[in-house]
Design a protein around this motif. Sequence first.
Motif, mmCIF file in Angstrom:
data_model
loop_
_atom_site.group_PDB
_atom_site.id
_atom_site.type_symbol
_atom_site.label_atom_id
_atom_site.label_comp_id
_atom_site.label_asym_id
_atom_site.label_seq_id
_atom_site.Cartn_x
_atom_site.Cartn_y
_atom_site.Cartn_z
ATOM 1 N N PRO A 1 38.489 23.551 78.339
ATOM 2 C CA PRO A 1 38.588 25.009 78.156
ATOM 3 C C PRO A 1 38.982 25.792 79.406
ATOM 4 O O PRO A 1 38.931 27.012 79.385
ATOM 5 N N LEU A 2 39.353 25.119 80.493
ATOM 6 C CA LEU A 2 39.765 25.866 81.684
ATOM 7 C C LEU A 2 40.999 26.711 81.373
ATOM 8 O O LEU A 2 41.951 26.223 80.766
ATOM 9 N N PRO A 3 41.014 27.955 81.800
ATOM 10 C CA PRO A 3 42.181 28.821 81.550
ATOM 11 C C PRO A 3 43.281 28.573 82.571
ATOM 12 O O PRO A 3 43.546 29.397 83.451
ATOM 13 N N VAL A 4 43.942 27.427 82.468
ATOM 14 C CA VAL A 4 45.043 27.104 83.382
ATOM 15 C C VAL A 4 46.307 26.900 82.565
ATOM 16 O O VAL A 4 46.264 26.404 81.432
ATOM 17 N N ARG A 5 47.427 27.273 83.138
ATOM 18 C CA ARG A 5 48.692 27.267 82.405
ATOM 19 C C ARG A 5 49.650 26.193 82.905
ATOM 20 O O ARG A 5 50.345 25.551 82.119
ATOM 21 N N THR A 6 49.686 25.996 84.235
ATOM 22 C CA THR A 6 50.739 25.156 84.828
ATOM 23 C C THR A 6 50.173 24.366 85.998
ATOM 24 O O THR A 6 49.319 24.860 86.743
ATOM 25 N N LEU A 7 50.650 23.136 86.149
ATOM 26 C CA LEU A 7 50.368 22.322 87.323
ATOM 27 C C LEU A 7 51.539 22.446 88.283
ATOM 28 O O LEU A 7 52.698 22.328 87.870
ATOM 29 N N THR A 8 51.255 22.698 89.565
ATOM 30 C CA THR A 8 52.313 22.790 90.566
ATOM 31 C C THR A 8 52.166 21.656 91.578
ATOM 32 O O THR A 8 51.053 21.207 91.859
ATOM 33 N N MET A 9 53.297 21.208 92.096
ATOM 34 C CA MET A 9 53.316 20.164 93.129
ATOM 35 C C MET A 9 54.250 20.593 94.245
ATOM 36 O O MET A 9 55.299 21.184 93.992
ATOM 37 N N ASN A 10 53.853 20.262 95.464
ATOM 38 C CA ASN A 10 54.685 20.570 96.625
ATOM 39 C C ASN A 10 54.597 19.403 97.603
ATOM 40 O O ASN A 10 53.591 19.250 98.305
ATOM 41 N N GLY A 11 55.613 18.547 97.607
ATOM 42 C CA GLY A 11 55.600 17.375 98.477
ATOM 43 C C GLY A 11 54.464 16.421 98.152
ATOM 44 O O GLY A 11 53.967 15.716 99.033
ATOM 45 N N PHE A 12 54.074 16.359 96.879
ATOM 46 C CA PHE A 12 52.926 15.549 96.488
ATOM 47 C C PHE A 12 53.308 14.079 96.376
ATOM 48 O O PHE A 12 54.336 13.725 95.804
ATOM 49 N N SER A 13 52.451 13.221 96.926
ATOM 50 C CA SER A 13 52.623 11.774 96.819
ATOM 51 C C SER A 13 51.260 11.145 96.569
ATOM 52 O O SER A 13 50.243 11.599 97.114
ATOM 53 N N ALA A 14 51.231 10.102 95.753
ATOM 54 C CA ALA A 14 49.982 9.377 95.497
ATOM 55 C C ALA A 14 50.301 7.953 95.111
ATOM 56 O O ALA A 14 51.298 7.694 94.425
ATOM 57 N N GLN A 15 49.450 7.032 95.555
ATOM 58 C CA GLN A 15 49.584 5.630 95.176
ATOM 59 C C GLN A 15 48.285 5.193 94.508
ATOM 60 O O GLN A 15 47.206 5.297 95.105
ATOM 61 N N ILE A 16 48.402 4.706 93.269
ATOM 62 C CA ILE A 16 47.258 4.257 92.493
ATOM 63 C C ILE A 16 47.407 2.762 92.253
ATOM 64 O O ILE A 16 48.405 2.321 91.676
ATOM 65 N N ASP A 17 46.421 1.974 92.686
ATOM 66 C CA ASP A 17 46.432 0.526 92.480
ATOM 67 C C ASP A 17 45.203 0.141 91.671
ATOM 68 O O ASP A 17 44.068 0.379 92.105
ATOM 69 N N GLY A 18 45.436 -0.453 90.498
ATOM 70 C CA GLY A 18 44.326 -0.836 89.649
ATOM 71 C C GLY A 18 43.463 0.338 89.246
ATOM 72 O O GLY A 18 42.261 0.193 89.022
ATOM 73 N N GLY A 19 44.063 1.509 89.162
ATOM 74 C CA GLY A 19 43.333 2.711 88.799
ATOM 75 C C GLY A 19 42.748 3.463 89.970
ATOM 76 O O GLY A 19 42.373 4.631 89.833
ATOM 77 N N ALA A 20 42.634 2.821 91.146
ATOM 78 C CA ALA A 20 42.014 3.454 92.308
ATOM 79 C C ALA A 20 43.058 4.117 93.196
ATOM 80 O O ALA A 20 44.147 3.574 93.422
ATOM 81 N N CYS A 21 42.723 5.279 93.703
ATOM 82 C CA CYS A 21 43.603 5.993 94.626
ATOM 83 C C CYS A 21 43.514 5.344 96.003
ATOM 84 O O CYS A 21 42.426 5.211 96.570
ATOM 85 N N VAL A 22 44.652 4.915 96.553
ATOM 86 C CA VAL A 22 44.665 4.283 97.870
ATOM 87 C C VAL A 22 45.401 5.129 98.907
ATOM 88 O O VAL A 22 45.256 4.907 100.109
#
Length: 248
Positions: free
Chosen positions: A133-154
């Motif tokens: 129920p959060l009143p949010v409309r849009t996800l924004t990204m700016n130079g975002f990077s992520a590596q997920i291995d086996g479900g875990a954030c590394v």
Amino acid sequence: MMGRWIFIRDKRLTRTAKIVLAVIAIAALLAMLPLRLVLGWADPSGRTLRAQAVEGVAWDGLVGELQLGPLPLGLMEVDLMPLPLLIGRAQFALERPDYPGARPFSARVRGSGGNLAISHASGEVPLGGMMAPLPVRTLTMNGFSAQIDGGACVAASGTLGLVVPAMGAMVDAETVLAGEARCEDGSLVVPMTGPSGAERVDFRIAPDGRWTATMSLIGVPPEMATPLIEMGFEQRRNGVGMTASGTL
């Protein structure tokens, strides 16, 4: 005369010539490789990139209703990047085409199953009611990077943000809450704040895929708290808040 013809034919088909012909044949096949097949080979489980309509070849494709995990990206240009193939990685460049009303978005993505790497992600992704129920409309990204291995954030870096529509006197205009992404005990964590510092969202994705997002509005006067509570916020010691959760 026949012997001379055989000599010329054999001379033309040297080992080098055969290799060149084989390379040309392989290159021609690769140039026409359908993007749909490549997406299927790169992610057999279909958990990283899912699409309903795929057109074009691997190096220059167009995908409709593309999803990156649970995120609906819509119409996207999708190209297989050749250089990562040299080290055995199928990495795709995503970019939203320029058309009226389109929100800019681009990223590089690779992964399959519980493994995902996203880099150079910038732009906007409409969320609809994904974080209700959060009143949010849009996800924004700016130079975002992520590596997920086996479900875990590394590894994680760059900025994630949420666009919140106007909610009355306390938030009287569309507001962007944003923060730097990081990994914490295998979870992807993004503490987001708004322009005044009174708006906050603590966002977390655990290794098991469960996500939580807690929105807080600090220092809300009683006369402003009532309409927010009617929207679903709860009274808290230092203001009002609301929590949403789900599973990716």
